[in-house]
Design a protein around this motif. Structure first.
Motif, mmCIF file in Angstrom:
data_model
loop_
_atom_site.group_PDB
_atom_site.id
_atom_site.type_symbol
_atom_site.label_atom_id
_atom_site.label_comp_id
_atom_site.label_asym_id
_atom_site.label_seq_id
_atom_site.Cartn_x
_atom_site.Cartn_y
_atom_site.Cartn_z
ATOM 1 N N LEU A 102 0.751 -1.279 0.057
ATOM 2 C CA LEU A 102 0.019 0.050 -0.058
ATOM 3 C C LEU A 102 0.804 1.114 -0.008
ATOM 4 C CD1 LEU A 102 -2.731 -1.114 2.494
ATOM 5 C CD2 LEU A 102 -3.032 -0.851 0.124
ATOM 6 N N TYR A 103 1.439 1.571 -1.233
ATOM 7 C CA TYR A 103 2.294 2.823 -1.211
ATOM 8 C C TYR A 103 1.549 3.718 -2.196
ATOM 9 C CZ TYR A 103 5.799 -0.232 0.629
ATOM 10 O OH TYR A 103 6.823 -1.214 1.493
ATOM 11 N N PRO A 104 1.118 4.993 -1.636
ATOM 12 C CA PRO A 104 0.169 5.887 -2.279
ATOM 13 C C PRO A 104 0.509 6.157 -3.736
ATOM 14 C CG PRO A 104 0.328 6.395 -0.057
ATOM 15 C CD PRO A 104 1.503 5.452 -0.210
ATOM 16 N N VAL A 105 2.026 6.323 -4.065
ATOM 17 C CA VAL A 105 2.417 6.772 -5.211
ATOM 18 C C VAL A 105 2.340 5.582 -6.238
ATOM 19 C CG1 VAL A 105 4.673 7.274 -6.635
ATOM 20 C CG2 VAL A 105 4.592 8.081 -4.417
ATOM 21 N N GLY A 106 2.173 4.460 -5.905
ATOM 22 C CA GLY A 106 1.892 3.517 -6.961
ATOM 23 C C GLY A 106 0.285 3.624 -7.425
ATOM 24 N N PHE A 107 -0.515 4.304 -6.608
ATOM 25 C CA PHE A 107 -1.941 4.386 -6.957
ATOM 26 C C PHE A 107 -2.200 5.654 -7.335
ATOM 27 C CE2 PHE A 107 -1.525 0.886 -3.961
ATOM 28 C CZ PHE A 107 -2.758 0.113 -4.118
ATOM 29 N N HIS A 108 -1.565 6.654 -7.243
ATOM 30 C CA HIS A 108 -1.892 8.064 -7.657
ATOM 31 C C HIS A 108 -1.289 8.400 -9.025
ATOM 32 C CE1 HIS A 108 -3.640 10.082 -4.005
ATOM 33 N NE2 HIS A 108 -2.872 9.507 -3.401
ATOM 34 N N VAL A 109 -0.263 7.662 -9.320
ATOM 35 C CA VAL A 109 0.485 8.083 -10.517
ATOM 36 C C VAL A 109 -0.601 7.618 -11.900
ATOM 37 C CG1 VAL A 109 2.434 7.449 -12.282
ATOM 38 C CG2 VAL A 109 2.784 8.173 -9.789
ATOM 39 N N PRO A 110 -1.126 6.200 -11.660
ATOM 40 C CA PRO A 110 -2.060 6.061 -12.776
ATOM 41 C C PRO A 110 -3.073 6.704 -12.859
ATOM 42 C CG PRO A 110 -1.406 4.006 -11.407
ATOM 43 C CD PRO A 110 -0.867 5.191 -10.593
ATOM 44 N N ASN A 111 -3.625 7.326 -12.093
ATOM 45 C CA ASN A 111 -4.724 8.300 -12.057
ATOM 46 C C ASN A 111 -4.608 9.469 -12.869
ATOM 47 O OD1 ASN A 111 -6.171 6.658 -10.105
ATOM 48 N ND2 ASN A 111 -7.041 8.401 -9.048
ATOM 49 N N VAL A 112 -3.321 10.157 -12.587
ATOM 50 C CA VAL A 112 -2.817 11.307 -13.336
ATOM 51 C C VAL A 112 -2.678 10.972 -14.764
ATOM 52 C CG1 VAL A 112 -0.844 13.129 -13.348
ATOM 53 C CG2 VAL A 112 -1.753 12.326 -11.021
ATOM 54 N N VAL A 113 -2.181 9.840 -15.085
ATOM 55 C CA VAL A 113 -1.792 9.595 -16.599
ATOM 56 C C VAL A 113 -3.178 9.101 -17.333
ATOM 57 C CG1 VAL A 113 -0.775 7.849 -17.985
ATOM 58 C CG2 VAL A 113 0.410 8.566 -15.771
ATOM 59 N N LEU A 114 -3.964 8.642 -16.352
ATOM 60 C CA LEU A 114 -5.498 8.283 -17.118
ATOM 61 C C LEU A 114 -5.947 9.550 -17.403
ATOM 62 C CD1 LEU A 114 -6.885 5.355 -14.824
ATOM 63 C CD2 LEU A 114 -6.644 5.348 -17.339
ATOM 64 N N HIS A 115 -6.024 10.614 -16.531
ATOM 65 C CA HIS A 115 -6.733 11.937 -17.009
ATOM 66 C C HIS A 115 -5.978 12.608 -18.109
ATOM 67 C CE1 HIS A 115 -8.690 15.639 -16.714
ATOM 68 N NE2 HIS A 115 -7.593 16.305 -16.315
ATOM 69 N N ALA A 116 -4.426 12.380 -18.149
ATOM 70 C CA ALA A 116 -4.096 12.868 -19.272
ATOM 71 C C ALA A 116 -4.502 12.175 -20.614
ATOM 72 C CB ALA A 116 -2.509 12.919 -19.095
ATOM 73 N N VAL A 117 -4.606 10.830 -20.591
ATOM 74 C CA VAL A 117 -4.872 10.250 -21.665
ATOM 75 C C VAL A 117 -6.503 10.475 -22.179
ATOM 76 C CG1 VAL A 117 -5.502 7.902 -22.694
ATOM 77 C CG2 VAL A 117 -3.167 8.348 -21.276
ATOM 78 N N ILE A 118 -7.205 10.538 -21.179
ATOM 79 C CA ILE A 118 -8.814 10.855 -21.346
ATOM 80 C C ILE A 118 -8.839 12.339 -22.162
ATOM 81 C CG2 ILE A 118 -11.032 11.363 -20.169
ATOM 82 C CD1 ILE A 118 -9.889 9.009 -18.125
#
Length: 742
Positions: A102-118
Motif C-alpha cells: 500500500l504505497y500511495p505513489v503507485g496508486f496516484h500516478v495511474p490516476n494522473v496518467v489516465l486523466h491525461a490520456v482521457i
C-alpha cells in the motif's frame, strides 16, 4: 451524412494544431494541472476502498472481486452499497502487486496518467461531435473542427471540478469509466467508416458490437458508463442521419406530415437503435441480477431531500441540487470533499430565496434547448443539442429521478458531464469571436486567462487533496455547517494525538447533527481514555439508543461500564455488540477481560479463544490467555498456548515475554533465556523484559548476567516495581558469596 466543418471553428482564438500536436498539448496541460497529486497520501474514502479492502490483497481469491462491491463487502449483504466496479478493483489489485504493498505513489500516478490520456482523447470526441465524420484518402480521420475541439479539450483537461476524481485514488472508477466511455463512442463512429455509404444505411455491425462491449467495460468500472449508449444514439440521429429533431417532433405531435418509415429503415437508423436498446437492456438486466437484494438502502443523512415530506419539496430540492452542480461547473472555486449533513440545508417552503437559483437554471436550460431545437442554423442545432446531451445524459444516474442516490452533491459525478459543459463553453466562445471579430484578440486573452485560473485552482486543490489534514480543514471554509467535515477534522486530529482539539470538533459535529452516532462514539472513546467515564457512558448510551445495531458503540459502552464496575450492564452491552456483528474478535477480547476481572477464568479463556478463532493474529487475546493460565498455575497449558501463538505470530515480543516467564517457572531456563533474548532483540528498551530476564538469571545462579540486566532495567525504568528490591537482594547475595569464597 457529409462532413460538416464548423463555420465558427476558424474564429476560435487558438492555433490549428495537427491531431498529434493537439493531443500532446492537452495531455501536457492535464499533467500540469494535477501532477502535484502524484505523491499524496491515501485520503478520505481511500481508507475503505484501498487500505481496508481485502480484495486488493494477493492472499484474497481473485474471484472475490466479481462477487463483492467496490468497498469489499459482499453484494448480497444488506449493508452493501451495490457499487459493482470489479474492473476498477482489479486495477487497484494490480497496483498493490506492482508497488509491493500500500504505497500511495503507485496508486496516484495511474490516476494522473489516465486523466491525461482521457483529456487527449477528448480532442477526437469533440472533433466528431462538432465537425462530424470525415476521412482522408488514406482512411484516416480528418478533424473538421481543429480549433474548437482543441479549445473544448483544453477546458476539460484543466477543469478544477475533476480534482476529486484525479487526486483521490477512488476517483479511478470515474477515470476508467470515462476512458471506456470515450472508446465506446469512438468505436461507434468507426462503424460508419465507409465514406458516403453510410448515407445508404451501411454500417459495420462488428464495430457496433465492439462499442457495446466497451460500454459494458465502462459499466464494470462505474455504473455511469452505460450512459454512453445515449450519446451514441444522439450522435447517430443528429449527425449520421442528420435528423431535424424539432421538425420530427412537430410531425409526431401535430401530425402535420407523416413520417417516412421506409426512409428511416433505409438509413439503418432503426436497426442501429434496436441494437443499442437490446444491448442496453441486457446490461441493465445483468446489473440488476448482480445486485442480488435490490437497490442499496440509504439513510436521511446521505440524501435528506429524498426523505422530504411532500413530492413538491423533493422536486424543489432536487432541482436546487442541479443548480449547485451547474454552479460547480461555472465557478469551480467552492469545492468540498463532502456536501452532506447540513452543508446544503433543505428548502422547506416556496418563500425560500434559493428557489431563484433553480428558476435561473431552468431559464438558461430552456433558452439553450430552444436554440438547439428551433435555430435556423443546422450547425448550431447539432452542436447545442449534442452539447446538452453530453452534459445531461451522463448525469442522469445521479439525479435521483430513477432511484435514490447516497449523496447530496458529488463533484466526481460531474467528470463526464463536464465534457458537455466544455463543449457548450467552447461553442459560446467561438460564436462570440464569430459575431465580434474585432474583439477576437481580447477574447483570446480571456480564454488564456480562464485556462490560467483553472490551472492555478487545479494545482491548489490538488495540493489540498495530498493529505487528510489539508483536505478536511479546507472544507471548513466551504461547508462550516457540515457535521461530517467537523467529524473528519476531529478524527484526523485524534489520529495525530491532538485529542483536546479533536474533542471540540467532535462536540461541534454533535451540535450540528444531534443524531450523529459516529461522532458520539469517537467522542465517547476519547472521553473514556481521559477517564471522563460518566459523560462517555451518556454519549455511548445515546448513540446505541439512536442506532440500536451500532455494534462498535455497544462494545465501547461495555468498556466504559466495565471501568465503572457496572459488570452486568457491561456484559449485556458486549453481547449486544456480538449480536449485531457476529464476527467481532475485539468484542470477544474485551468480554474476556470483563470475565477475568470477575475471576470467571474459564469464560474469559473461552472468550479469548473465540477472538483468536475469528482473528488468528489477535496478539492481545493470545497473550492474555498465556498470562491468565500462568497466574492460575496452569503452566503446562500456558506453555502450549504460547507456542501455538508464536507459530502464528513469530515476531510478537509480548507473547515471547509471557512464554519466557512460564518457561522460567517450569525451570526450563535455557528456553526461557532464548525467548527473553529474542524479545529484547525486537524491543531492546523493554524494562520489564530486562527485569524478568534478570530474575531468571538470579534463579539460575548467573549472578553477573543478572546484575547486568537489573541495572539495564533500572536505567530504563528507575521506578520499576520490585526490580530495585531484587537488585539489592542480588548484591547482598553476591557479597556473601565473595566473603565465603576461597
Amino acid at each position: 451524412m457529409s462532413p460538416c466543418a464548423a463555420s465558427w471553428d476558424r474564429h476560435v482564438p487558438l492555433p490549428g494544431l495537427p491531431p498529434r500536436g493537439a493531443r500532446a498539448a492537452v495531455a501536457l496541460l492535464a499533467l500540469l494541472c494535477f501532477g502535484n497529486s502524484y505523491d499524496g497520501d491515501f485520503v478520505f474514502d481511500d481508507s475503505e476502498a484501498i487500505i481496508n479492502n481485502k480484495d486488493l490483497r494477493p492472499t484474497t481469491p481473485l474471484a472475490n472481486i466479481w462477487t463483492n462491491d467496490f468497498w469489499g463487502s459482499n453484494l448480497s449483504s444488506n449493508s452493501s452499497h451495490k457499487s459493482y466496479r470489479p474492473l476498477t478493483v482489479l486495477t487497484f489489485r494490480l497496483n498493490y502487486l506492482l508497488a509491493g504493498g500500500l504505497y500511495p505513489v503507485g496508486f496516484h500516478v495511474p490516476n494522473v496518467v489516465l486523466h491525461a490520456v482521457i483529456s487527449a482523447l477528448m480532442v477526437d470526441v469533440f472533433a466528431a461531435l462538432i465537425g462530424g465524420l470525415a476521412y482522408v484518402e488514406g482512411g484516416g480521420a480528418q478533424n473538421q473542427a481543429p480549433r474548437a475541439s482543441l479549445l473544448a479539450a483544453l477546458l476539460f483537461a484543466a477543469h478544477p471540478v475533476h480534482t476529486e476524481s484525479v487526486a483521490g485514488v477512488v476517483g479511478r472508477a470515474d477515470l476508467l469509466c470515462a476512458l471506456f466511455f470515450q472508446l465506446s463512442f469512438l468505436t461507434y463512429c468507426k462503424a460508419f467508416h465507409g465514406g458516403d455509404d453510410r448515407c445508404e444505411g451501411k454500417f459495420s455491425l462488428q464495430w457496433m458490437v465492439l462499442s457495446l462491449l466497451l460500454c459494458a467495460a465502462a459499466m464494470l468500472c462505474k455504473e455511469q458508463g452505460i450512459t454512453v449508449l445515449g450519446i451514441n444514439a444522439a450522435f447517430d440521429v443528429l449527425l449520421i442521419c442528420n435528423v431535424n429533431v424539432f421538425e420530427l417532433s412537430q410531425r409526431l405531435l401535430l401530425r402535420r406530415k407523416s413520417i417516412d418509415v421506409n426512409e428511416l429503415v433505409r438509413s439503418g437508423l432503426l436497426s442501429r437503435l434496436a441494437v443499442l436498446v437490446v444491448g442496453g437492456a441486457s446490461m441493465f438486466y445483468a446489473r440488476w441480477r448482480i445486485m442480488g437484494t435490490g437497490p442499496p438502502a440509504f439513510t436521511e443523512v446521505d440524501n435528506p431531500a429524498s426523505f422530504a415530506d411532500s413530492m413538491f419539496l423533493r422536486i424543489v430540492n432536487y432541482n436546487y441540487y442541479y443548480s449547485l452542480n451547474a454552479w460547480l461547473l461555472l465557478c469551480p472555486w467552492w469545492l468540498c470533499f463532502d456536501w452532506s449533513m447540513g452543508c446544503v440545508p433543505l428548502i422547506n417552503s416556496a418563500t425560500d430565496w434559493r428557489i431563484v437559483w433553480l428558476l435561473l437554471l431552468w431559464c438558461v436550460l430552456i433558452g439553450l434547448i430552444s436554440q438547439a431545437l428551433c435555430s435556423p442554423d443546422s450547425q448550431r442545432r447539432r452542436t447545442l443539442t449534442l452539447g446538452l446531451v453530453l452534459l445531461v445524459v451522463p448525469f442522469l444516474p445521479a439525479c435521483n429521478l430513477f432511484f435514490r442516490v447516497g449523496f447530496v452533491v458529488a463533484e466526481r459525478v460531474l467528470y463526464l458531464s463536464s465534457a458537455g459543459y466544455c463543449l457548450l463553453l467552447a461553442y459560446a466562445l467561438g460564436h462570440c469571436c464569430c459575431r465580434w471579430p474585432r474583439h477576437r484578440r481580447l477574447l483570446g486573452v480571456c480564454v488564456l486567462a480562464l485556462l490560467g485560473v483553472y490551472v492555478v485552482r487545479c494545482a491548489h486543490r490538488s495540493h489540498q487533496w495530498r493529505s487528510e489534514r489539508s483536505l478536511f480543514t479546507s472544507a471548513l471554509l466551504v461547508c462550516p455547517l457540515n457535521a461530517k467535515v467537523h467529524y473528519n477534522v476531529g478524527k484526523n486530529l485524534a489520529d495525530r494525538g491532538n485529542t483536546s482539539a479533536a474533542i471540540s470538533y467532535y462536540r461541534e459535529a454533535v451540535r450540528l447533527h444531534p443524531t450523529y452516532v459516529h461522532a458520539m462514539n469517537n467522542l465517547g472513546n476519547i472521553l473514556k481514555e481521559q477517564d471522563e467515564l460518566v459523560e462517555a457512558e451518556l454519549l455511548l448510551s445515546k448513540a446505541v439508543a439512536i442506532q440500536p445495531d451500532f455494534a462498535a458503540a455497544w462494545m465501547n459502552l461495555g468498556i466504559v461500564q466495565n471501568s465503572l464496575q457496572k459488570f452486568r450492564e457491561a456484559e449485556r452491552s458486549y453481547w449486544n455488540a456480538i449480536h449485531f456483528r457476529k464476527k467481532y474478535p475485539d468484542c470477544y477480547y474485551n468480554l474476556g477481560r470483563l470475565y477475568a476481572d470477575q475471576n470467571r477464568h474459564l469464560e474469559a479463556l473461552n472468550a479469548w479463544k473465540n477472538a483468536t478463532v475469528l482473528k488468528p493474529d489477535h496478539s492481545l487475546a493470545w497473550n492474555n490467555m498465556v498470562i491468565l493460565l500462568d497466574n492460575t498455575g496452569n503452566l503446562g497449558q500456558a506453555e502450549l498456548i504460547g507456542r501455538e501463538a508464536l507459530k502464528l505470530l513469530p515476531n510478537d515480543h509480548t507473547i515471547m515475554f509471557s512464554l519466557a516467564n512460564v518457561l522460567g517457572k517450569l525451570q526450563k531456563y535455557k528456553e526461557s533465556e532464548g525467548f527473553f533474548l529474542l524479545a529484547l532483540k525486537i524491543n531492546p528498551n523493554a524494562a520489564s523484559c530486562h527485569g524478568n530476564l534478570a530474575v531468571l538469571y538470579h534463579r539460575w545462579g548467573k549472578m553477573e548476567l543478572a546484575k547486568r540486566h537489573y541495572e539495564l532495567a533500572l536505567k530504563l525504568d528507575p521506578e520499576a516495581p520490585g526490580t530495585r528490591d531484587n537488585y539489592k537482594m542480588l548484591l547482598r547475595k553476591m557479597e556473601q558469596l565473595r566473603r565465603t569464597g576461597p
